[in-house]
Design an enzyme around this catalytic site. Sequence first.
Site, PDB file in Angstrom:
ATOM      1  CE  LYS A 163      -4.407   1.074   0.263  1.00  0.00           C
ATOM      2  NZ  LYS A 163      -5.567   0.312  -0.229  1.00  0.00           N
TER       3      LYS A 163
ATOM      4  CG  ASP B   2      -7.415   3.201  -0.806  1.00  0.00           C
ATOM      5  OD1 ASP B   2      -7.907   2.058  -0.773  1.00  0.00           O
ATOM      6  OD2 ASP B   2      -7.486   3.972   0.181  1.00  0.00           O
TER       7      ASP B   2
HETATM    8  P1  NDP Z   1     -12.974   7.685  -2.643  1.00  0.00           P
HETATM    9  O1  NDP Z   1     -11.919   8.701  -2.440  1.00  0.00           O
HETATM   10  O2  NDP Z   1     -13.586   7.545  -3.973  1.00  0.00           O
HETATM   11  O3  NDP Z   1     -14.104   7.881  -1.548  1.00  0.00           O
HETATM   12  C1  NDP Z   1     -13.844   7.767  -0.172  1.00  0.00           C
HETATM   13  C2  NDP Z   1     -15.027   8.201   0.614  1.00  0.00           C
HETATM   14  O4  NDP Z   1     -14.786   8.174   2.016  1.00  0.00           O
HETATM   15  C3  NDP Z   1     -15.363   9.628   0.323  1.00  0.00           C
HETATM   16  O5  NDP Z   1     -16.716   9.787   0.552  1.00  0.00           O
HETATM   17  C4  NDP Z   1     -14.504  10.324   1.378  1.00  0.00           C
HETATM   18  O6  NDP Z   1     -14.833  11.617   1.590  1.00  0.00           O
HETATM   19  C5  NDP Z   1     -14.776   9.504   2.566  1.00  0.00           C
HETATM   20  N1  NDP Z   1     -13.713   9.637   3.546  1.00  0.00           N
HETATM   21  C6  NDP Z   1     -12.400   9.449   3.359  1.00  0.00           C
HETATM   22  N2  NDP Z   1     -11.716   9.644   4.501  1.00  0.00           N
HETATM   23  C7  NDP Z   1     -12.624  10.006   5.396  1.00  0.00           C
HETATM   24  C8  NDP Z   1     -12.547  10.345   6.759  1.00  0.00           C
HETATM   25  N3  NDP Z   1     -11.375  10.369   7.431  1.00  0.00           N
HETATM   26  N4  NDP Z   1     -13.708  10.639   7.397  1.00  0.00           N
HETATM   27  C9  NDP Z   1     -14.885  10.598   6.745  1.00  0.00           C
HETATM   28  N5  NDP Z   1     -15.024  10.253   5.455  1.00  0.00           N
HETATM   29  C10 NDP Z   1     -13.909   9.974   4.794  1.00  0.00           C
HETATM   30  O7  NDP Z   1     -12.367   6.303  -2.170  1.00  0.00           O
HETATM   31  P2  NDP Z   1     -12.895   4.845  -2.441  1.00  0.00           P
HETATM   32  O8  NDP Z   1     -14.362   4.823  -2.660  1.00  0.00           O
HETATM   33  O9  NDP Z   1     -11.986   4.274  -3.456  1.00  0.00           O
HETATM   34  O10 NDP Z   1     -12.563   4.144  -1.059  1.00  0.00           O
HETATM   35  C11 NDP Z   1     -13.522   3.975   0.004  1.00  0.00           C
HETATM   36  C12 NDP Z   1     -13.078   2.845   0.925  1.00  0.00           C
HETATM   37  O11 NDP Z   1     -13.004   1.634   0.177  1.00  0.00           O
HETATM   38  C13 NDP Z   1     -11.696   3.027   1.564  1.00  0.00           C
HETATM   39  O12 NDP Z   1     -11.692   2.417   2.832  1.00  0.00           O
HETATM   40  C14 NDP Z   1     -10.797   2.220   0.630  1.00  0.00           C
HETATM   41  O13 NDP Z   1      -9.624   1.798   1.281  1.00  0.00           O
HETATM   42  C15 NDP Z   1     -11.706   1.056   0.310  1.00  0.00           C
HETATM   43  N6  NDP Z   1     -11.406   0.297  -0.884  1.00  0.00           N
HETATM   44  C16 NDP Z   1     -11.253   0.903  -2.117  1.00  0.00           C
HETATM   45  C17 NDP Z   1     -10.989   0.132  -3.225  1.00  0.00           C
HETATM   46  C18 NDP Z   1     -10.896   0.716  -4.584  1.00  0.00           C
HETATM   47  O14 NDP Z   1     -10.715  -0.047  -5.528  1.00  0.00           O
HETATM   48  N7  NDP Z   1     -11.027   2.015  -4.748  1.00  0.00           N
HETATM   49  C19 NDP Z   1     -10.805  -1.317  -3.123  1.00  0.00           C
HETATM   50  C20 NDP Z   1     -11.052  -1.852  -1.823  1.00  0.00           C
HETATM   51  C21 NDP Z   1     -11.315  -1.056  -0.762  1.00  0.00           C
HETATM   52  P3  NDP Z   1     -13.619  12.682   1.570  1.00  0.00           P
HETATM   53  O15 NDP Z   1     -12.629  12.287   0.523  1.00  0.00           O
HETATM   54  O16 NDP Z   1     -14.399  13.870   1.192  1.00  0.00           O
HETATM   55  O17 NDP Z   1     -13.006  12.719   2.920  1.00  0.00           O
HETATM   56  O1  2IT Z   2      -7.916  -1.568  -0.803  1.00  0.00           O
HETATM   57  C1  2IT Z   2      -7.833  -2.064  -1.954  1.00  0.00           C
HETATM   58  O2  2IT Z   2      -7.955  -3.269  -2.154  1.00  0.00           O
HETATM   59  C2  2IT Z   2      -7.635  -1.150  -3.080  1.00  0.00           C
HETATM   60  N1  2IT Z   2      -7.595   0.048  -2.877  1.00  0.00           N
HETATM   61  C3  2IT Z   2      -7.469  -1.686  -4.456  1.00  0.00           C
HETATM   62  C4  2IT Z   2      -6.048  -2.110  -4.678  1.00  0.00           C
HETATM   63  C5  2IT Z   2      -5.706  -2.531  -6.082  1.00  0.00           C
HETATM   64  O3  2IT Z   2      -4.523  -2.847  -6.274  1.00  0.00           O
HETATM   65  O4  2IT Z   2      -6.557  -2.556  -6.969  1.00  0.00           O
END
Ligand code: NDP
Ligand code: 2IT
Length: 445
Positions: free
Chosen positions: A124, A164
């Site tokens: 990561k 992410d």
């Molecule tokens: P985005 O940046 O697209 O969205 C993240 C969301 O969470 C936004 O609504 C963001 O709002 C909010 N957020 C982030 N940090 C905080 C915080 N400290 N307090 C409150 N809200 C928060 O990210 P993703 O949708 O890609 O990721 C969401 C979750 O899914 C994370 O935990 C990520 O690790 C996980 N994930 C993502 C994957 C991917 O492929 N993208 C794969 C697997 C897991 P804001 O940015 O305005 O703070």
């Molecule tokens: O938390 C996760 O699994 C991700 N943000 C996706 C990682 C990836 O390599 O696609």
Amino acid sequence: MNLEQIMNGLEKKHPGEVEYLQAVREVLESIEEVVNENPQFETAGIIDRIIEPDRVLTFKVPWVDDQGKVHVNLGYRVQFNNALGPYKGGLRFHPSVNLSILKFLGFEQIFKNSLTTLPIGGGKGGSDFNPKGKSNNEIMRFCQSFMLELWKIIGPEMDVPAGDIGVGGKEIGYLYGMYKKLRGEHHGVLTGKGLSWGGSLIRPEATGFGAVYFAKEMLATKGETFEGKTVCISGFGNVAWGAAIKVNELGGKVVTLSGPDGYIYDPEGISGDKIEYMLELRASNQDVVQPYALEFPEAQFFAGKRPWEVKCDVALPCATQNELNEKDALKLVENGCYCIAEGANMPSTPEAVEVFHDKKVLFGPGKAVNAGGVATSGLEMSQNAMKLNWRREEVDERLHHIMISIHETCVKYGTNEEGYIDYVKGANVAGFLKVANAMLDQGII
Ligand code: NDP
Ligand code: 2IT
């Protein structure tokens, strides 16, 4: 294995790394039994070796804003474990990013990636850079500066970063452009690429789709489906968006989304154009969901609150770590919610997970539920290696099968004597065994 002794040692070595210590404890608690049954793991020091990253790169990222002012952020890449394949895992750009958060995410990623059935190790990275309110040019300059350091330690057979929080298609584009210029080669070093230059169909939707496929399997263990179910989602990012689309497709009704400013309750359901509006909200880089209630007057905005007080059947936390605590968990269960599937990484606190287990509701941990994102990244790597693109249906079908297979694995390793499925244990034990056995095969390195 002496869990407390290991944790005390780790706490002394890494004081204050709260999220990392939380994630390690959770995994060790659920694999304790299987480690004690396999003395060869102890002999080979598997636990001591698996809980420390192979290496961590920390670097400074200087960049110039549109007014000509110089800023310096911190950049990181945590290469945790490559027993199963190249290090693989996302990059997070968010002001809260620190080493503890990236080590927790990298550690979780080892087991998640193991569960996907694909040959990928865990890593990561990211930065404390805040994309909020930045112009495209500022984001581009930041990504280019970030890559000026990162490129030295990544490569398609070495380490393959992705998105992410705060890193989506746009950032991957800028990062890839700089990597290509530095290396002079066009290859699959990042996933989540644009479709015309090596990306895979379905990758943007994959994490949310995968989470809902997994939740569908969880519901099926109770003879239930998404049809007619009320679903609370948190977040409004990439994962929340994909999940909202798929829940609607399967006949469920999404009634909430949330951001750092509060949550939206839309009793008529978040569907169709309203889901696409989520993309507009994210793209605005303003970090707020409140405008949704102005755009769609039937919805209400609750400032500073989380959506877990809303009555629902299924809850999908899709925002960030530790966003659902014990009180939230009790409220959800009291209101009749019986299926919680984590789209985000570690959104539920340990106390909340305890509530779900005590109340014997269905609870799917992030490393199993959200593995569809990285699994589809793995499929993007396969397509890059073959230099061809699969059709949308083909990628979706593979993703769907992978999620069914992860669910089956969790059931196999997590079902207890009473028939209750402990998905946390199932995911941790299955994910761990594969990595531990690979480490045994490869010697002490
Ligand atoms: P985005 O940046 O697209 O969205 C993240 C969301 O969470 C936004 O609504 C963001 O709002 C909010 N957020 C982030 N940090 C905080 C915080 N400290 N307090 C409150 N809200 C928060 O990210 P993703 O949708 O890609 O990721 C969401 C979750 O899914 C994370 O935990 C990520 O690790 C996980 N994930 C993502 C994957 C991917 O492929 N993208 C794969 C697997 C897991 P804001 O940015 O305005 O703070
Ligand atoms: O938390 C996760 O699994 C991700 N943000 C996706 C990682 C990836 O390599 O696609």
